[in-house]
Design a protein around this motif. Structure first.
Motif, PDB file in Angstrom:
ATOM      1  N   THR A  88      54.372  46.897  37.173  1.00 28.42           N
ATOM      2  CA  THR A  88      53.665  46.443  36.205  1.00 28.42           C
ATOM      3  C   THR A  88      52.346  47.108  36.382  1.00 28.42           C
ATOM      4  N   LEU A  89      51.878  47.849  35.151  1.00 33.51           N
ATOM      5  CA  LEU A  89      50.934  48.635  35.104  1.00 33.51           C
ATOM      6  C   LEU A  89      49.678  47.780  34.859  1.00 33.51           C
ATOM      7  N   SER A 131      40.073  40.052  36.537  1.00 32.59           N
ATOM      8  CA  SER A 131      41.157  40.073  37.481  1.00 32.59           C
ATOM      9  C   SER A 131      42.443  39.512  36.618  1.00 32.59           C
ATOM     10  N   VAL A 132      43.408  39.645  37.226  1.00 28.86           N
ATOM     11  CA  VAL A 132      44.698  38.983  36.871  1.00 28.86           C
ATOM     12  C   VAL A 132      45.651  38.821  38.030  1.00 28.86           C
ATOM     13  N   THR A 133      46.247  37.570  37.947  1.00 30.08           N
ATOM     14  CA  THR A 133      47.071  37.169  39.245  1.00 30.08           C
ATOM     15  C   THR A 133      48.344  37.542  38.759  1.00 30.08           C
ATOM     16  N   LEU A 134      49.301  38.243  39.573  1.00 30.15           N
ATOM     17  CA  LEU A 134      50.645  38.756  39.386  1.00 30.15           C
ATOM     18  C   LEU A 134      51.427  37.710  40.508  1.00 30.15           C
ATOM     19  N   THR A 135      52.477  37.219  39.918  1.00 29.61           N
ATOM     20  CA  THR A 135      53.295  36.302  40.491  1.00 29.61           C
ATOM     21  C   THR A 135      54.935  36.916  40.618  1.00 29.61           C
ATOM     22  N   ALA A 141      52.516  37.779  34.771  1.00 30.05           N
ATOM     23  CA  ALA A 141      50.821  37.886  34.834  1.00 30.05           C
ATOM     24  C   ALA A 141      50.287  36.790  34.487  1.00 30.05           C
ATOM     25  N   SER A 142      49.091  36.146  34.963  1.00 20.33           N
ATOM     26  CA  SER A 142      48.461  35.052  34.578  1.00 20.33           C
ATOM     27  C   SER A 142      47.608  35.230  33.425  1.00 20.33           C
TER      28      SER A 142
END
Length: 176
Positions: free
Chosen positions: A171-172, A124-128, A113-114
């Motif tokens: 990922t919760l 928001s969050v960026t998941l990579t 997670a960013s």
């Protein structure tokens, strides 16, 4: 020279003549046999880069005895995990030789997670996903990264360069 090293395999006849101060001499003959050490080669029965759940049999060849670094003492071993597999073999003359074979098992992707995965509404969050060739997120996105604005469980399935289909854990993400 009174000393000579024999390092190559073979049978040698050594004659040594020794003179004393009275010019008397004696000749002694010896037969020296230098035994050949084995040069084992590990033969895999298939690819050594595996998908999870796959296996490969490693064969050390025909010798008198075997000692693998995983504790096995047989000619062949079945491998299901990544690592370097080393075997020491002994031939009928009691000489030893060693061989090594690496095996790699693809691993499931890891989602990073960013930033925090718990945030307030409007955030928001960026998941990579870690490296893959083809991506399929639980949101149906097919990119390496996704931007998440709502709570829930997110996961990704990737296909790696071997064609292995690998899945991440959930990922919760929590939105307050």
């Amino acid at each position: 020279s009174p000393i000579h090293n024999y390092t190559h395999a073979g049978t040698y006849i050594v004659k040594l003549t020794v003179f004393n101060s009275f010019n008397c001499f004696d000749t002694v003959s010896h037969i020296i046999t230098v035994l050949q050490s084995p040069s084992p080669v590990i033969s895999p029965n298939g690819p050594v880069h595996l998908c999870p759940g796959g296996s490969v049999i490693l064969d050390a060849g025909v010798y008198s005895s075997y000692s693998w670094n995983n504790g096995s003492t047989t000619e062949t071993i079945t491998v299901t995990t990544s690592g370097n597999y080393i075997v020491t073999v002994t031939n009928g003359s009691g000489c030893t030789g060693t061989a090594t074979q690496s095996v790699i098992v693809s691993t499931n992707p890891i989602v990073t997670a960013s930033g925090p995965i718990t945030f307030c509404q409007g955030g928001s969050v960026t998941l990579t996903s870690s490296i893959g060739m083809v991506y399929h997120w639980s949101t149906n996105s097919t990119t390496q990264s996704i931007i998440v604005t709502s709570g829930g469980n997110y996961s990704v399935t990737v296909t790696d360069s071997l064609g292995c289909i690998l899945s991440s854990s959930n990922t919760l993400v929590t939105v307050n």
